[in-house]
Design a protein around this motif. Structure first.
Motif, mmCIF file in Angstrom:
data_model
loop_
_atom_site.group_PDB
_atom_site.id
_atom_site.type_symbol
_atom_site.label_atom_id
_atom_site.label_comp_id
_atom_site.label_asym_id
_atom_site.label_seq_id
_atom_site.Cartn_x
_atom_site.Cartn_y
_atom_site.Cartn_z
ATOM 1 N N GLN A 80 24.971 42.166 -1.196
ATOM 2 C CA GLN A 80 24.610 42.619 0.030
ATOM 3 C C GLN A 80 25.689 43.017 0.941
ATOM 4 O OE1 GLN A 80 20.712 40.717 0.939
ATOM 5 N NE2 GLN A 80 19.966 42.874 0.140
ATOM 6 N N SER A 81 25.408 44.023 1.824
ATOM 7 C CA SER A 81 26.397 44.103 2.805
ATOM 8 C C SER A 81 25.841 43.505 3.970
ATOM 9 C CB SER A 81 26.067 45.739 3.123
ATOM 10 O OG SER A 81 26.615 46.070 4.490
ATOM 11 N N SER A 82 26.545 42.925 4.815
ATOM 12 C CA SER A 82 26.291 42.370 6.150
ATOM 13 C C SER A 82 25.304 43.071 6.955
ATOM 14 C CB SER A 82 27.629 41.835 6.839
ATOM 15 O OG SER A 82 28.390 43.032 7.183
ATOM 16 N N HIS A 83 25.579 44.652 6.742
ATOM 17 C CA HIS A 83 24.489 45.598 7.390
ATOM 18 C C HIS A 83 23.097 45.525 6.739
ATOM 19 C CE1 HIS A 83 27.948 47.594 9.641
ATOM 20 N NE2 HIS A 83 28.036 46.556 9.634
ATOM 21 N N ASN A 129 21.266 42.394 4.977
ATOM 22 C CA ASN A 129 21.493 41.310 4.024
ATOM 23 C C ASN A 129 20.400 40.145 4.116
ATOM 24 O OD1 ASN A 129 21.519 40.719 6.758
ATOM 25 N ND2 ASN A 129 23.569 39.635 6.637
ATOM 26 N N LYS A 175 20.867 36.106 3.220
ATOM 27 C CA LYS A 175 20.387 35.222 4.459
ATOM 28 C C LYS A 175 19.571 34.354 3.856
ATOM 29 C CE LYS A 175 21.261 37.125 8.819
ATOM 30 N NZ LYS A 175 20.380 38.148 10.050
ATOM 31 N N SER A 209 21.394 31.811 1.258
ATOM 32 C CA SER A 209 22.433 31.131 2.059
ATOM 33 C C SER A 209 22.131 29.704 2.348
ATOM 34 C CB SER A 209 23.321 32.318 2.883
ATOM 35 O OG SER A 209 22.551 32.423 3.954
ATOM 36 N N SER A 252 25.054 51.797 6.576
ATOM 37 C CA SER A 252 25.780 51.250 5.462
ATOM 38 C C SER A 252 26.530 52.252 4.288
ATOM 39 C CB SER A 252 25.200 50.143 4.734
ATOM 40 O OG SER A 252 25.735 49.824 3.505
ATOM 41 N N GLN A 282 27.662 37.985 0.174
ATOM 42 C CA GLN A 282 27.679 38.953 1.149
ATOM 43 C C GLN A 282 29.159 39.589 1.426
ATOM 44 O OE1 GLN A 282 25.725 39.130 5.371
ATOM 45 N NE2 GLN A 282 27.484 37.705 5.821
ATOM 46 N N GLU A 342 31.457 42.789 3.549
ATOM 47 C CA GLU A 342 31.687 43.837 4.748
ATOM 48 C C GLU A 342 31.728 45.198 4.347
ATOM 49 O OE1 GLU A 342 31.100 42.510 7.723
ATOM 50 O OE2 GLU A 342 30.980 40.520 6.894
ATOM 51 N N GLU A 354 30.398 47.969 -3.665
ATOM 52 C CA GLU A 354 29.904 46.681 -3.190
ATOM 53 C C GLU A 354 29.959 45.567 -4.161
ATOM 54 O OE1 GLU A 354 25.626 47.314 -2.328
ATOM 55 O OE2 GLU A 354 25.633 45.548 -0.803
ATOM 56 N N THR A 399 35.013 38.639 -3.571
ATOM 57 C CA THR A 399 34.695 37.480 -2.637
ATOM 58 C C THR A 399 34.617 36.346 -3.516
ATOM 59 O OG1 THR A 399 33.467 39.034 -1.022
ATOM 60 C CG2 THR A 399 33.014 36.886 -0.961
#
Ligand SMILES: *Cc1c(COP(=O)(O)O)cnc(C)c1O
Ligand SMILES: [Zn+2]
Length: 484
Positions: A298-301, A303, A307, A310, A326, A362, A364, A388, A395
């Motif tokens: 997922q994008s931090s925009h 997410n 969330k 995590s 996004s 996640q 960016e 993505e 990551t």
């Protein structure tokens, strides 16, 4: 078993509710639980009968069907018994969906990334995204339903971030009577290519101000009060069709999936639901050697699912988020309708595969677009959501989440050209500030202009001048004197 014979097995499908555990028969056109409004899933109550056939026999059956001449079995219904084994051959709509290629990263790309991986190119489906898998199943079901209930007309409707409507309109156009298709889009939030698709297929296209989540609430309200078939991914029939992605990945890897790390972008979370459910079914029937690991991206925009997962298990709390712009626009969803399914499946998945079998990563915006550009510069046709996945792989590598003997399969959920507008924005340094993307020179690629300094009246003079210009730009040394 003959690969050119339509299967004889018939299951008994029922919807079951993830909220209140009630069940409903498959010939009810249900979108959500009539009792508690929660999401449903479909299951085959005769599924255990499939265990009379051994895993390796199933492998042989599915492998043989790879060369079937039966259109109904050429697409996602190669895995008929695992998908919707109530349909008859004549119900099945096949427009060439499925069997998308798994393209291994080139040696140089692999070295650069530091890990072995491949993209599965879902953009090579007929409407250029994975949504065709779900639509093929949903429209086949609608045909079955119209036949069974003798319906004279049926309105199929969906809200969309672009690709759902493209797929819905395409299958609707092919099936025709008695089904009519309507799509609802957030104004200005789908790419021009995506908008052109339902328009071209002749669907009624409605646009409204707002984001996808707003459109979604509108069609859900509509479905509650009016006789329409809602084809968003909350529709369980679409989930069944999208399970075929997992079956194909497994088949491509000769049913050995234990060492696979499957990367999937999460938007409304239908795709990851289907993929997990698909791998669980294969595992239960002993068709595969175990379960692959699933990495949601997922994008931090946008997410909310990241969330949620995590946090430590005992302090998890579901909360939709308000999305920011996004480039992974097809996944730009703050309140994914399939979240309860993911939560339910993640639990099962972790139970069978261990704590690390399901994770959400996640990334960016900058990393997403640059991963896409990087992938495509190495010969892939990845969309931003494919980017993505690659950003999530990067990551995961950086965080040491992967084992050295694992192999990553990244879902490039659509074709790159659907999202070429974002590439253009990057090259032209045209992003609105909310995207938080600063283009770097090294990824840019602009056309070079050959500027005519005078008017040529003669074609061969122009050709000669052009050749010299190109040679000058490329810095080529002459090997032959020009004739004349
Ligand atoms: C729909 C879509 C997604 C998101 O899939 P979900 O099932 O909504 O999670 C990702 N990429 C593309 C290209 C899509 O069309
Ligand atoms: Zn319920």
């Amino acid at each position: 078993m003959n690969k050119d014979h339509f299967p004889e097995y018939r299951g008994k499908l029922e919807y079951f509710c993830l909220g209140c555990n009630n069940v409903w028969p498959a010939d009810d056109l249900l979108y959500a639980c009539p009792k508690c409004k929660s999401v449903l899933l479909l299951r085959d109550t005769r599924f255990n009968e499939l265990k009379k056939i051994t895993g390796s026999e199933w492998q042989s059956i599915f492998d043989a069907r790879q060369s079937t001449h039966l259109p109904a079995l050429r697409g996602i219904f190669r895995f008929y018994e695992l998908i919707a084994p109530i349909l008859d051959e004549k119900d099945i709509v096949y427009l060439g969906e499925g069997s998308t290629p798994v393209i291994e990263a080139s040696e140089s790309f692999r070295e650069k990334t530091g890990f072995r991986f491949a993209f599965k190119n879902e953009g090579q489906n007929p409407s250029a995204s994975f949504k065709d898998r779900g639509m093929a199943c949903a429209f086949s079901y609608l045909r079955w339903l119209c036949r069974k209930k003798d319906l004279k007309t049926l309105l199929a409707i969906c809200a969309s971030t672009g690709d759902t409507s493209a797929a819905c309109a395409l299958y609707g156009a092919y099936v025709g009577q008695p089904i009519k298709t309507v799509v609802l889009l957030p104004q200005g939030k789908v790419t021009p290519q995506q908008l052109s698709q339902p328009l071209g297929s002749g669907a009624l296209v409605l646009e409204m101000p707002g984001v996808f989540d707003d459109c979604m609430r509108v069609v859900e309200n509509l479905a509650e009060a009016f006789p329409v078939a809602l084809l968003n991914s909350k529709n369980s029939w679409r989930i069944l069709g999208q399970e075929s992605y997992a079956y194909e990945v497994a088949q491509w890897h000769r049913w050995k999936v234990k060492n696979l790390a499957i990367f999937v972008p999460i938007g409304n979370a239908g795709n990851i639901t289907a993929i997990m459910n698909g791998f669980l079914k294969l595992h239960e029937l002993n068709i595969t050697d175990g379960l692959p690991r699933i990495f949601g991206a997922q994008s931090s925009h946008a997410n909310p699912v990241f969330k949620y997962f995590s946090r430590p298990e005992n302090s998890r709390q579901w909360k939709p988020v308000k999305v920011k712009p996004s480039v992974a626009q097809a996944a730009m969803i703050g309140n994914p309708v399939s979240f309860p399914r993911v939560r339910w499946l993640a639990e099962k998945y972790v139970e069978l595969g261990g704590e690390k079998a399901f994770q959400v990563i996640q990334v960016e915006e900058q990393a997403i677009i640059e991963a896409m550009l990087e992938a495509n510069r190495h010969g892939h046709i990845a969309c931003t959501q494919g980017g993505e996945c690659l950003a999530a792989l990067n990551t995961a590598i950086a965080q040491g989440l992967l084992e050295s003997d694992e192999y990553a399969v990244l879902d490039s959920t659509a074709h790159a050209i659907k999202f070429s507008g974002f590439q253009e924005k990057y090259f032209n340094n045209d992003f609105e500030s909310a995207y938080e993307i600063k283009p770097q020179q090294k990824y840019k690629n602009d056309p070079h202009q050959l500027t005519l300094e005078k008017t040529f009246t003669n074609e061969s003079e122009l050709a000669e001048w052009g050749a010299n210009e190109v040679a000058r730009i490329l810095g080529l040394a002459r090997t032959k004197q020009q004739a004349g």
